[in-house]
Design an enzyme around this catalytic site. Sequence first.
Site, PDB file in Angstrom:
ATOM      1  N   ARG A  83       0.964  -1.246  -0.112  1.00 24.58           N
ATOM      2  CA  ARG A  83      -0.138   0.045   0.035  1.00 24.58           C
ATOM      3  C   ARG A  83       0.814   1.006   0.203  1.00 24.58           C
ATOM      4  NH1 ARG A  83      -4.845  -0.158   4.117  1.00 24.58           N
ATOM      5  NH2 ARG A  83      -3.122   0.468   5.805  1.00 24.58           N
ATOM      6  N   THR A 119      -1.425   7.298  -0.580  1.00 25.55           N
ATOM      7  CA  THR A 119      -2.755   7.092  -1.028  1.00 25.55           C
ATOM      8  C   THR A 119      -3.446   6.029  -0.694  1.00 25.55           C
ATOM      9  OG1 THR A 119      -1.851   5.904  -2.968  1.00 25.55           O
ATOM     10  CG2 THR A 119      -2.183   8.059  -3.287  1.00 25.55           C
ATOM     11  N   ASP A 154      -0.345  -4.195  12.262  1.00 27.49           N
ATOM     12  CA  ASP A 154       0.205  -4.772  10.987  1.00 27.49           C
ATOM     13  C   ASP A 154       0.498  -5.877  10.890  1.00 27.49           C
ATOM     14  OD1 ASP A 154       2.497  -4.645   8.760  1.00 27.49           O
ATOM     15  OD2 ASP A 154       2.514  -2.510   8.821  1.00 27.49           O
ATOM     16  N   ASP A 164       4.259  -6.679   9.802  1.00 24.46           N
ATOM     17  CA  ASP A 164       5.303  -6.559  10.681  1.00 24.46           C
ATOM     18  C   ASP A 164       5.253  -7.524  11.925  1.00 24.46           C
ATOM     19  OD1 ASP A 164       6.442  -4.350   9.424  1.00 24.46           O
ATOM     20  OD2 ASP A 164       5.316  -2.840  10.480  1.00 24.46           O
TER      21      ASP A 164
HETATM   22  C1  PRP Z   1      -1.204  -5.361   4.107  1.00 23.99           C
HETATM   23  C2  PRP Z   1      -2.051  -6.504   4.257  1.00 23.99           C
HETATM   24  C3  PRP Z   1      -2.519  -6.235   2.776  1.00 23.99           C
HETATM   25  C4  PRP Z   1      -2.991  -4.942   2.528  1.00 23.99           C
HETATM   26  C5  PRP Z   1      -4.398  -4.628   3.084  1.00 23.99           C
HETATM   27  O1  PRP Z   1      -0.013  -5.145   3.021  1.00 23.99           O
HETATM   28  O2  PRP Z   1      -0.910  -7.453   3.988  1.00 23.99           O
HETATM   29  O3  PRP Z   1      -1.878  -6.903   1.501  1.00 23.99           O
HETATM   30  O4  PRP Z   1      -2.026  -4.277   3.404  1.00 23.99           O
HETATM   31  O5  PRP Z   1      -4.881  -3.303   2.713  1.00 23.99           O
HETATM   32  P1  PRP Z   1      -5.750  -2.734   1.980  1.00 23.99           P
HETATM   33  O6  PRP Z   1      -6.823  -3.854   1.606  1.00 23.99           O
HETATM   34  O7  PRP Z   1      -5.876  -1.692   2.029  1.00 23.99           O
HETATM   35  O8  PRP Z   1      -5.199  -2.941   0.270  1.00 23.99           O
HETATM   36  P2  PRP Z   1       0.990  -4.041   3.224  1.00 23.99           P
HETATM   37  O9  PRP Z   1       0.788  -3.118   2.160  1.00 23.99           O
HETATM   38  O10 PRP Z   1       1.410  -3.475   4.702  1.00 23.99           O
HETATM   39  O11 PRP Z   1       2.478  -4.791   3.008  1.00 23.99           O
HETATM   40  P3  PRP Z   1       3.211  -5.928   3.499  1.00 23.99           P
HETATM   41  O12 PRP Z   1       2.457  -7.260   3.589  1.00 23.99           O
HETATM   42  O13 PRP Z   1       4.491  -6.107   2.796  1.00 23.99           O
HETATM   43  O14 PRP Z   1       3.684  -5.557   5.064  1.00 23.99           O
HETATM   44  N1  URA Z   2      -2.546  -3.751   6.662  1.00 21.38           N
HETATM   45  C1  URA Z   2      -2.549  -4.249   7.905  1.00 21.38           C
HETATM   46  O1  URA Z   2      -1.440  -5.011   8.196  1.00 21.38           O
HETATM   47  N2  URA Z   2      -3.332  -3.926   8.833  1.00 21.38           N
HETATM   48  C2  URA Z   2      -4.421  -3.061   8.812  1.00 21.38           C
HETATM   49  O2  URA Z   2      -5.091  -3.015   9.670  1.00 21.38           O
HETATM   50  C3  URA Z   2      -4.509  -2.784   7.458  1.00 21.38           C
HETATM   51  C4  URA Z   2      -3.726  -2.967   6.482  1.00 21.38           C
END
Ligand code: PRP
Ligand code: URA
Length: 206
Positions: A101, A105, A197, A200
């Site tokens: 993400r 945005t 998160d 993380d």
């Molecule tokens: C997180 C999660 C999803 C996304 C959800 O990933 O694992 O992929 O956000 O958000 P959305 O429904 O609003 O698109 P992130 O972008 O944090 O990446 P990561 O898994 O690499 O930490």
């Molecule tokens: N991605 C995450 O890991 N947690 C949230 O709550 C939203 C997006």
Amino acid sequence: MHEEVKHPCVQHKLALIRNKDTGYKKFRELATEITMFLCYEALKEIEVKEVTVQTPLAEAAGHKIANELVVVPILRAGVGMLEGILGLVPTARVGFVGMYREAGTKKPVSYYHKLPKETDGGTCIVIDPMLATGGSTAATIDFLKEQGAATIVVICIVTCPEGIALVETEHPDVKIYTASVDDHLDDRKYIVPGLGDAGDRLFGTR
Ligand code: PRP
Ligand code: URA
């Protein structure tokens, strides 16, 4: 369409994984365990074909999963659900989609993909612990449809009404299985109460 899996074993583990004091080792174990239960539910409607097997005594009618199964973790957090799903369907193929993400945005940015050719005509199971705005999941489904996926199912650990609405509007043919539809998204587009998160917490990068 979506289904919240209310089984007490799932809800028990969900309470544990939400806890801010759950460390990354336990968090990973719980993600694996919850995924197994959710996957078991998600596969109940999967297409099967009839087969006949020979027992030591006689012929028996049985069923076999009809199409190739392709599990698609959304990087990075989706990897935390892979072990659980492969524990149930060890012969599934695995395709990866990389999405993050964008900080401002919150829109998904695609940075990687590698899918097996069996995606074309196959049944894809998209896994990601968090379906928040729904942007990452909806973009992944768009991509899988472009690659010819015949059936797509989504499994997430936690979601919210905003994310469900987006995916159901853009992809009414895709069913979502989750342990919880939470209350709302906050200003940073995090799910509340959620579990924080997920990437993380899974990988200790907090
Ligand atoms: C997180 C999660 C999803 C996304 C959800 O990933 O694992 O992929 O956000 O958000 P959305 O429904 O609003 O698109 P992130 O972008 O944090 O990446 P990561 O898994 O690499 O930490
Ligand atoms: N991605 C995450 O890991 N947690 C949230 O709550 C939203 C997006």
